[in-house]
Design a protein around this motif. Structure first.
Motif, short mmCIF file in Angstrom:
data_model
loop_
_atom_site.label_atom_id
_atom_site.label_comp_id
_atom_site.label_asym_id
_atom_site.label_seq_id
_atom_site.Cartn_x
_atom_site.Cartn_y
_atom_site.Cartn_z
N LYS A 1 0.83 -1.22 0.00
CA LYS A 1 0.00 0.00 0.00
C LYS A 1 0.86 1.26 0.00
N THR B 1 -16.88 9.29 5.10
CA THR B 1 -16.93 8.06 5.90
C THR B 1 -17.13 8.41 7.37
N GLU C 1 -11.46 14.65 -1.12
CA GLU C 1 -11.52 13.31 -0.54
C GLU C 1 -11.55 13.41 0.98
N ASP C 2 -11.73 12.28 1.62
CA ASP C 2 -12.03 12.18 3.04
C ASP C 2 -11.10 13.02 3.91
N TRP D 1 -15.13 7.59 9.69
CA TRP D 1 -13.86 7.71 10.42
C TRP D 1 -13.58 9.15 10.82
N CYS E 1 -3.88 -1.89 9.00
CA CYS E 1 -3.76 -0.59 9.67
C CYS E 1 -2.73 -0.65 10.79
N ASP F 1 -2.50 3.99 -3.23
CA ASP F 1 -3.22 4.22 -1.99
C ASP F 1 -2.96 5.62 -1.43
N TRP G 1 -4.89 6.61 1.36
CA TRP G 1 -5.69 6.55 2.59
C TRP G 1 -4.78 6.74 3.80
N GLU G 2 -5.03 6.06 4.91
CA GLU G 2 -4.41 6.38 6.20
C GLU G 2 -3.03 5.76 6.41
N PRO H 1 -7.64 10.87 6.53
CA PRO H 1 -6.18 10.70 6.36
C PRO H 1 -5.41 12.00 6.55
#
Length: 675
Positions: A71, A200, A152-153, A202, A411, A84, A86-87, A156
């Motif tokens: 990732k 999300t 985006e979210d 999160w 994670c 990726d 994300w987080e 992260p």
């Protein structure tokens, strides 16, 4: 499920009192400076066993995750790629950045700087940052507050902000503060069009991480809008302070592990959220949040606490039985929350809690080389195998209890790296009147200035494995400052010497404050006698403690390896040693009579059974009916109100060797008591 729907369900699930608190009018803002301020990264240098540990993590997964974890390795979004975004890259950097600068490691610095530089250099004109979005790639346009929904979210970015905060602490790079201010101005405008709930759950569950950095930046820049933004983020997040204070929440969490509002029981969310009342107090000055913090932490540990200092979180909070699991991410996030709560409130119980979970729960959930981990650990863990355990998240592939790089969700492989460097960075703190406080103990060296004068204090110790700590002072010229030493709550009779002259420690609220003019060659010796104590846990079980360490039955490990198609290589552990012992009632009643054996701490320290420097010998008897379910889970025998197991017990008394929990991977730590 769309997030506004999720959030509505959560609010309906909460009690009317909690809902009313969440919907109350905005509070006034009155920023309260922290009682204890950590020093910048680089001021504290780890030494001794802690330095060995940080070198181990740097030379293994922390230093090489970008080479081994797909990732991060493949076309990474945080380097402008399509992979990726994300987080997990920010999670890794949240530990790798402080490790790089604590060790002054040029190779690791170069690695992490690639991501930091890309992020700083590719901030959009609006202040938005992060991986390029689909909208941006397709249109060539940058994200703006008006088009925030095309971004985006938020989640992260919250982690990457913590990365930038630590990078600034280590380097004072002049790009960081303007970068943050531009982003927070963007966020202030964008949250109207794209609230935390846009993408999300999160971001809604973990808004405290966003608040944390906004309030830190206020402390540095004094920009008023940052506190207003932090309040807005709080209002768009789960109402953690209301839940902790309302108390129905923690009881529901103990009773239910279903899909209703499960994000309010998610152990990692809870570990992060514990700091939220402290942050609310820092921002508002309202002391009700101190009461909420104390109530919430006490309730969590009362109903869900385990002997190793952490709560069950598999993934939900899941009660206090020693056969429940805890996710690795929950441990490192709770460690960080304890560090923040200590800094903001000055309450030393959070230092006690931090040491207990760091020295006990954290080390055995990774392999000694810090390359593999367990997703869930169990307190009474007599086997580590594939299977369906009594977890609220069992996983179809049954891989959440084995040791592997990719076992369970990945994670934790990315997030575990923050544990040791943040702990090292919170050993020492600044106080008012140019004071220096040693609040958490481990071998280290602090270099700072008092006024314009340089001060170095070298802390020589093998604590927590021994009870003596030596502080050697070096100054350019003589300088006056208060030097504060924490006395842990478990220590009843501390002993103190200054330059070999015995002192009478004046302990006030857990602190000894030494006010004098310090000069090169001054030496403070602090002794914290560790007496053996017995604590009571789930199903009336008992745990042997000494100082900040809890002790578990030493079991010989038999290791087997295998590979799972989706999650890769892994290790399982079994033992042929008998483990089903109860401790004798007389041992529990007279713990001071138990035998303690100590030996010097070995070089090239690692948390492995063969390097455990302390052991306690206790007497037990086997309980023939105490067996592990399918060889894996040792369900706790039921004791009576007096704490005595009433079933059949073997006649033979057997000496048992207990070693510190942190050196075990198979163990019993919560014992029944037998006549």
């Amino acid at each position: 499920m769309r997030l506004h729907t999720f959030y509505g369900i959560v609010l309906l699930f909460l009690t009317p009192a909690v809902r009313a608190q969440q919907q109350a009018p905005a509070e006034s803002i009155r920023y309260v400076p922290r009682i204890y301020q950590p020093f910048d990264i680089g001021a504290v240098k780890p030494a001794g066993w802690l330095l060995d540990q940080l070198k181990t993590v740097a030379s293994n997964s922390t230093g090489h995750l970008d080479e081994t974890h797909d990732k991060i390795k493949k076309d990474n979004g945080w380097l402008g790629g399509k992979g990726d975004g994300w987080e997990e890259t920010p999670y890794w950097l949240d530990g790798a950045v402080p490790v790089a600068y604590l060790l002054n490691d040029p190779l690791l610095k170069a690695k992490v700087l690639k991501y930091i530089n890309w992020t700083l250099e590719h901030q959009r004109p609006s202040g938005y940052f992060g991986p390029l979005t689909t909208y941006e790639r397709e249109t060539g346009k940058a994200i703006t507050p008006e088009e925030a929904g095309k971004g985006e979210d938020w989640w992260p970015k919250m982690v990457m902000l913590k990365v930038m905060q630590q990078y600034y602490s280590a380097t004072k790079d002049k790009r960081v503060l303007p970068f943050m201010l531009r982003y927070f101005r963007y966020q202030e405008a964008a949250l109207k069009n794209a609230p935390l709930s846009k993408w999300t759950e999160w971001a809604v569950s973990r808004g405290s991480e966003n608040m944390l950095v906004a309030q830190w930046l206020y402390q540095v820049t004094k920009e008023p809008f940052l506190l207003q933004l932090a309040a807005l983020i709080r209002d768009q997040s789960l109402p953690w302070s209301s839940m902790f204070g309302g108390r129905d929440w923690v009881m529901h969490a103990a009773a239910f592990q279903n899909n209703k509002a499960w994000m309010t029981r998610h152990g990692v969310n809870v570990g992060m959220a514990i700091k939220e009342p402290a942050l609310n107090y820092e921002r508002t000055g309202n002391k009700k949040y101190i009461d909420i913090l104390n109530t919430g932490w006490k309730d969590i540990m009362l109903l869900h606490g385990l002997p190793n200092g952490i709560f069950s979180a598999d993934e939900d909070l899941h009660g206090n039985l020693p056969t429940q699991g805890t996710e690795l991410c929950a441990i490192v996030e709770t460690m960080f929350s304890m560090e923040e709560a200590l800094s903001i409130t000055g309450d030393l119980k959070f230092a006690d809690a931090l040491e207990r979970m760091t020295f006990n729960a954290f080390p055995p959930q990774t392999t000694a080389d810090f390359n593999n981990k367990q997703y869930f650990q169990i307190a009474n863990q007599v086997a580590v195998e594939r299977g369906v355990y009594d977890f609220s998240l069992p996983f179809d592939r049954q891989m959440n209890n084995v040791f592997g790089a990719r076992s369970g969700y990945s994670c934790c492989l990315a997030n575990m790296h923050q544990g040791w460097p943040k702990f090292a960075g919170n050993l020492w703190h600044k106080t008012a009147q140019d004071g220096i406080a040693a609040l958490v103990y481990a071998p280290s060296e602090l270099t700072t200035t008092v006024g314009s004068r340089s001060v170095t204090i070298t802390e020589k110790t093998t604590y927590p494995f021994s009870d003596e700590i030596l502080f050697e002072v070096k100054t350019g010229t003589a300088v006056s400052f208060p030097f504060l030493l924490r006395i842990p709550s478990w220590c009843q009779q501390p002993e103190l010497w200054i330059n070999n002259r015995r002192q009478q420690p004046d302990v006030h609220q857990g602190l000894v404050t030494l006010r004098r003019t310090w000069k090169t060659g001054d030496v403070v010796r602090l002794k914290l006698p560790m007496t053996i104590q017995v604590s009571n846990w789930g199903r009336n079980s008992r745990t042997i403690e000494r100082g900040p360490l809890v002790y578990a039955l030493k079991l010989q490990e038999q290791i087997a390896t295998d590979t799972e198609a989706a999650e890769g290589p892994y290790e399982t552990l079994t033992t042929k040693d008998p483990w089903n012992y109860g401790l004798l009632k007389k041992s529990i009643e007279r713990p001071s009579e138990l035998k303690v054996t100590e030996q010097p701490l070995g070089k090239d320290f690692k948390w492995v059974q063969g390097m455990a420097p302390v052991a306690i010998t206790v007497t037990g008897k086997q309980i023939p009916a105490w067996r592990a379910d399918k060889g894996k889970v040792a369900d706790q025998p039921v004791s009576d109100r007096e704490g005595i197991y009433k079933g059949t017990v073997a006649a033979e008394e057997v000496p048992l060797t207990l070693i510190p929990y942190g050196f075990t991977r198979l163990r019993v730590v919560a014992f029944p008591v037998v006549p």
